[in-house]
Design a protein around this motif. Sequence first.
Motif, short mmCIF file in Angstrom:
data_model
loop_
_atom_site.label_atom_id
_atom_site.label_comp_id
_atom_site.label_asym_id
_atom_site.label_seq_id
_atom_site.Cartn_x
_atom_site.Cartn_y
_atom_site.Cartn_z
N SER A 114 1.33 -1.46 0.02
CA SER A 114 -0.17 -0.25 -0.07
C SER A 114 0.09 1.17 0.05
O SER A 114 0.29 1.98 -0.37
CB SER A 114 -0.89 -0.82 1.76
N LEU A 115 1.91 1.07 0.36
CA LEU A 115 2.72 2.26 0.43
C LEU A 115 4.02 2.21 0.01
O LEU A 115 4.66 1.31 -0.93
CB LEU A 115 3.06 2.49 2.24
N GLU B 190 -2.13 8.60 -3.09
CA GLU B 190 -3.40 8.61 -2.80
C GLU B 190 -4.02 7.12 -3.61
O GLU B 190 -3.51 6.71 -4.56
CB GLU B 190 -3.36 9.73 -4.37
N GLY B 191 -4.93 6.82 -2.40
CA GLY B 191 -6.08 5.49 -2.67
C GLY B 191 -4.99 4.38 -1.99
O GLY B 191 -5.48 3.62 -2.16
N ALA B 192 -4.40 4.48 -1.49
CA ALA B 192 -3.36 3.41 -0.50
C ALA B 192 -4.69 3.02 0.32
O ALA B 192 -5.07 3.06 0.99
CB ALA B 192 -2.21 3.90 0.41
N ARG B 193 -4.11 1.58 0.12
CA ARG B 193 -4.82 0.53 1.80
C ARG B 193 -4.62 1.08 2.17
O ARG B 193 -3.21 0.17 2.85
CB ARG B 193 -4.82 -0.22 1.09
N LEU B 194 -4.99 1.41 3.88
CA LEU B 194 -4.90 1.74 5.11
C LEU B 194 -5.64 0.39 5.89
O LEU B 194 -5.09 1.52 7.26
CB LEU B 194 -5.07 2.71 5.11
N GLY B 195 -6.63 -0.37 5.35
CA GLY B 195 -6.40 -1.34 6.46
C GLY B 195 -5.83 -1.67 6.98
O GLY B 195 -4.77 -1.87 7.51
N ARG B 196 -5.57 -2.61 8.24
CA ARG B 196 -4.84 -3.34 9.42
C ARG B 196 -4.34 -4.19 8.66
O ARG B 196 -3.10 -4.41 8.01
CB ARG B 196 -5.58 -3.35 10.40
N ASP B 197 -5.14 -5.32 8.00
CA ASP B 197 -4.51 -6.29 7.05
C ASP B 197 -3.27 -6.51 5.46
O ASP B 197 -2.69 -6.35 5.65
CB ASP B 197 -5.55 -7.17 7.27
N ASP B 198 -3.71 -5.06 5.33
CA ASP B 198 -3.45 -4.17 4.31
C ASP B 198 -1.83 -4.03 4.99
O ASP B 198 -1.24 -3.93 4.65
CB ASP B 198 -3.69 -2.96 3.55
N LEU B 199 -1.64 -2.68 5.48
CA LEU B 199 -1.04 -2.28 6.52
C LEU B 199 0.27 -3.35 7.33
O LEU B 199 1.38 -3.33 6.87
CB LEU B 199 -1.23 -1.34 7.50
#
Length: 337
Positions: free
Chosen positions: A168-169, A212-221
Motif C-alpha cells: 500500500s505504501l 493517493e488511494g492507498a489501502r490503509l486497513g489493518r490487514d493491508d498495512l
Amino acid sequence: MSDATTMTLMSDALDVPSSEVLDRLRHFSAAALRTALVDRGLKVDEVAEIVAHWDDFRRDDVFVALLAALVATVERQRGDVDAPISIWSDLEEGPSGRLLYFYLFALCAPDTAQFLRAAGCPEPVIERTLGDLGRHADIHRRKHGTTGVDAGWWMLVTLRGELVHVGSLQFHSVNLGVGTLSPSPWFGADEIAGLGVGFRHGDPSVGVHIPEGARLGRDDLDATFDHARALLGSIWPTQQRRLATCQSWMLDDHLAMYLKPDSNIIGFQRRFTLLPAWVDDDGDTLEFIFRRPGIALGDLPRATTLQRAILEVLETGGHWRARSGWLDFDGLNITDV
C-alpha cells in the motif's frame, strides 16, 4: 510562480549535460518513446499526445537543454540518497513544460529498472514503482484537465532508484538529517543522545510515503510492512537499528477529534510514535484531500467526514499540521552500533 522563473531555478540547480546526453536525447525516436511509456499506467490518448509532441519539443533548444540537464542530474545522483532533492513548481504554461517529465521518465526509467534489478528488487515491485507515473498523470488531469505530471519533481526521487512501492505504501531510503526528505523538525541533540542508535544524524532510515488511494486497513498495512521489511532488508541492508519515519498531515493527532477510533487513518497513526514538534501544513492537506487548486474553501465539497473536518478547522482559523512519527522498522534483533 511563472514557468520562466521555475525553469531558471531548475537550470541553476541541475548539471550541465554532456554532449553524449544531448546526442542521446536528439536521437531518441518517437517509437522508442512510445515503447518506454507502455505499461506505465498512462491512457492511450495520453501516450499519443506525448509522442505526437516529441518532434516539436526537440526543436526547442531551451527545453532540450533543460531535459538533458535533468537526465544528466538523475544519472549522476542515482544511488546517492544524500544528494539534495529540489522541489520545483510544475510547468503549466505550454505543452513542452507539461510533458517534460514524461520525456525524462522515458529516457531514464530503463536504467532505473536495471539499477533496482541489480540490487535484487523483484520485477513486480519494479513495475509497481515505475507505474507511479500513471497515478501522477491521473491527478494532473483531474486538477487541470490536461495531460501532465502532477508534482513532477517527485519523478526524480523515483528515477534515482531510492524509492520503491511495496503493498500500500512507498518506501524511500534516506539518512536522517541529511536527505532532503528526512523528517523535519526532528529530535534535538539532547534527546537524540538519550535515544541513541537509529535516531542520530546520518543514521539510515526508511521514509514512508502514502500515495493517493492507498489501502490503509489493518490487514493491508500488516502485509505491507511485513513485505517491506523482508524486501528492504535485502536491497537496502543495514547492521544497525533502523527507523521508519513518516511526516504527513495524516499524523496530525487532531484528526482523532473528528474521525472514528476505528478509522483507517487513526489506525495508521497508531503505528507511529509522534514527535512533539510539527509544521503547519494547510496547503498540502487541502491539495491531498481535494485536488482542486485555486478553489475557495466555501466551494469545496463536504461529502465525507474527513472533508468536513478539514474545512471546519480552516474556516474557524485553525491549521492542519504535518507531524512526524517513527517506528522500529527492521525489528529489535539488529545490533546497536
